[in-house]
Design a protein around this motif. Sequence first.
Motif, PDB file in Angstrom:
ATOM      1  N   ILE A   1       0.851  -1.190   0.000  1.00  0.00           N
ATOM      2  CA  ILE A   1       0.000   0.000   0.000  1.00  0.00           C
ATOM      3  C   ILE A   1       0.886   1.239   0.000  1.00  0.00           C
ATOM      4  O   ILE A   1       1.811   1.346   0.805  1.00  0.00           O
ATOM      5  CB  ILE A   1      -0.931   0.017   1.221  1.00  0.00           C
ATOM      6  N   ALA A   2       0.602   2.158  -0.907  1.00  0.00           N
ATOM      7  CA  ALA A   2       1.325   3.431  -0.942  1.00  0.00           C
ATOM      8  C   ALA A   2       0.429   4.531  -0.391  1.00  0.00           C
ATOM      9  O   ALA A   2      -0.759   4.600  -0.716  1.00  0.00           O
ATOM     10  CB  ALA A   2       1.754   3.766  -2.366  1.00  0.00           C
ATOM     11  N   ILE A   3       1.004   5.377   0.450  1.00  0.00           N
ATOM     12  CA  ILE A   3       0.309   6.547   0.976  1.00  0.00           C
ATOM     13  C   ILE A   3       1.052   7.776   0.459  1.00  0.00           C
ATOM     14  O   ILE A   3       2.217   8.001   0.823  1.00  0.00           O
ATOM     15  CB  ILE A   3       0.258   6.548   2.509  1.00  0.00           C
TER      16      ILE A   3
ATOM     17  N   ASP B   1       0.102  -2.089  -4.762  1.00  0.00           N
ATOM     18  CA  ASP B   1      -1.125  -2.760  -5.174  1.00  0.00           C
ATOM     19  C   ASP B   1      -2.343  -1.870  -4.945  1.00  0.00           C
ATOM     20  O   ASP B   1      -3.386  -2.073  -5.562  1.00  0.00           O
ATOM     21  CB  ASP B   1      -1.300  -4.060  -4.381  1.00  0.00           C
ATOM     22  N   PHE B   2      -2.199  -0.890  -4.050  1.00  0.00           N
ATOM     23  CA  PHE B   2      -3.282   0.044  -3.751  1.00  0.00           C
ATOM     24  C   PHE B   2      -2.652   1.344  -3.284  1.00  0.00           C
ATOM     25  O   PHE B   2      -1.603   1.343  -2.627  1.00  0.00           O
ATOM     26  CB  PHE B   2      -4.212  -0.513  -2.666  1.00  0.00           C
ATOM     27  N   VAL B   3      -3.316   2.473  -3.610  1.00  0.00           N
ATOM     28  CA  VAL B   3      -2.747   3.782  -3.303  1.00  0.00           C
ATOM     29  C   VAL B   3      -3.786   4.660  -2.617  1.00  0.00           C
ATOM     30  O   VAL B   3      -4.947   4.717  -3.030  1.00  0.00           O
ATOM     31  CB  VAL B   3      -2.255   4.485  -4.593  1.00  0.00           C
ATOM     32  N   PHE B   4      -3.349   5.345  -1.558  1.00  0.00           N
ATOM     33  CA  PHE B   4      -4.141   6.403  -0.934  1.00  0.00           C
ATOM     34  C   PHE B   4      -3.517   7.740  -1.329  1.00  0.00           C
ATOM     35  O   PHE B   4      -2.328   7.972  -1.074  1.00  0.00           O
ATOM     36  CB  PHE B   4      -4.142   6.271   0.589  1.00  0.00           C
ATOM     37  N   VAL B   5      -4.304   8.610  -1.955  1.00  0.00           N
ATOM     38  CA  VAL B   5      -3.822   9.936  -2.355  1.00  0.00           C
ATOM     39  C   VAL B   5      -4.335  10.939  -1.338  1.00  0.00           C
ATOM     40  O   VAL B   5      -5.538  11.185  -1.238  1.00  0.00           O
ATOM     41  CB  VAL B   5      -4.307  10.294  -3.769  1.00  0.00           C
TER      42      VAL B   5
ATOM     43  N   GLY C   1      -3.078   1.307 -14.073  1.00  0.00           N
ATOM     44  CA  GLY C   1      -4.141   0.385 -13.694  1.00  0.00           C
ATOM     45  C   GLY C   1      -4.267   0.175 -12.202  1.00  0.00           C
ATOM     46  O   GLY C   1      -4.823  -0.840 -11.762  1.00  0.00           O
ATOM     47  N   LEU C   2      -3.805   1.146 -11.417  1.00  0.00           N
ATOM     48  CA  LEU C   2      -3.805   0.981  -9.962  1.00  0.00           C
ATOM     49  C   LEU C   2      -5.127   1.441  -9.343  1.00  0.00           C
ATOM     50  O   LEU C   2      -5.639   2.507  -9.688  1.00  0.00           O
ATOM     51  CB  LEU C   2      -2.656   1.781  -9.338  1.00  0.00           C
ATOM     52  N   PRO C   3      -5.671   0.669  -8.414  1.00  0.00           N
ATOM     53  CA  PRO C   3      -6.818   1.151  -7.641  1.00  0.00           C
ATOM     54  C   PRO C   3      -6.351   2.173  -6.619  1.00  0.00           C
ATOM     55  O   PRO C   3      -5.258   2.045  -6.056  1.00  0.00           O
ATOM     56  CB  PRO C   3      -7.352  -0.118  -6.972  1.00  0.00           C
ATOM     57  N   PHE C   4      -7.175   3.204  -6.373  1.00  0.00           N
ATOM     58  CA  PHE C   4      -6.762   4.214  -5.403  1.00  0.00           C
ATOM     59  C   PHE C   4      -7.979   4.869  -4.772  1.00  0.00           C
ATOM     60  O   PHE C   4      -9.094   4.792  -5.285  1.00  0.00           O
ATOM     61  CB  PHE C   4      -5.867   5.279  -6.056  1.00  0.00           C
TER      62      PHE C   4
ATOM     63  N   THR D   1     -11.158   2.306  -9.280  1.00  0.00           N
ATOM     64  CA  THR D   1     -10.562   0.988  -9.523  1.00  0.00           C
ATOM     65  C   THR D   1     -10.609   0.705 -11.019  1.00  0.00           C
ATOM     66  O   THR D   1     -11.332   1.383 -11.761  1.00  0.00           O
ATOM     67  CB  THR D   1     -11.318  -0.124  -8.770  1.00  0.00           C
ATOM     68  N   PRO D   2      -9.880  -0.297 -11.490  1.00  0.00           N
ATOM     69  CA  PRO D   2      -9.915  -0.608 -12.923  1.00  0.00           C
ATOM     70  C   PRO D   2     -11.317  -0.898 -13.458  1.00  0.00           C
ATOM     71  O   PRO D   2     -11.579  -0.701 -14.650  1.00  0.00           O
ATOM     72  CB  PRO D   2      -9.008  -1.841 -13.030  1.00  0.00           C
TER      73      PRO D   2
END
Length: 257
Positions: free
Chosen positions: A42-44, A131-135, A154-157, A181-182
């Motif tokens: 997970i990216a923040i 695999d997932f991103v919080f902006v 194609g990343l869900p966020f 999401t995609p």
Amino acid sequence: MPAEPESGAAEGLAAGPFVYADTGSTRAGIDAVSHRLAGGTIAIIGLGGTGSVVLDLISKTPAERILLIDGDRAEQHNAFRWPGAMPIEDIAAASSKVDYFARVYGRMHTGISPHMTHLAPDTIDLVDDADFVFVCVDSVEARAFIIPALEARGLPFIDCGLGLSLVDDRLMGLVRVTTSTPTMRAHVHAKDRIPMLGDADDELYRSNIQVADLNMLAGTLAVIQYKQLRGFYLDTEAEYHAIYSTDGNTIINDDRP
């Protein structure tokens, strides 16, 4: 109900990404449910008032890795929007936000990776591991670059935003949580759900007025939405866009697959 293990036993039971074992899920008998949150990266993006709350909650899930991306250093006003109480010594040291949070939450989660940078064409590949991103940024210009880059990969966020206005010498606040999401992206652009055009930065919010409660709500709603997507929480409406207003204390849900 079994007692919590002693500290020495807890160390021996530590599994997955945690420094010490998550005994809460076991005590509640929901290990199978909690396992739905296991693994992945997970990216923040942005460790301000909202991103720090997202980290606080995500660090307590069994995500394998958590990438912290923010190019700023910690300042005194930040402490009044962050969870917990930042020591004055850390404020004086002017540590980077990502290093400070990696040190604090590294006490619980072993997979935290700090990256002191703002996302730009030469650093955007940091999200390729996610695999997932919080902006969690407060800049229209930053979103205008980040959102298309995530879509192209194609990343869900989930994107979080706050809006403040002054009405009769009182604040009115809006909290926005938008999911992409995609399988569900068109609403973001067709309905302008995420501000990416013009000079629309909220100057009142960016003046560092202390609205930690709204930051906490934004981060909490975003993580709840993430857990719904992972099948942790039952979700019968599957909304991809939600707005909370302090005026009336209401949440409006919209944009369903």
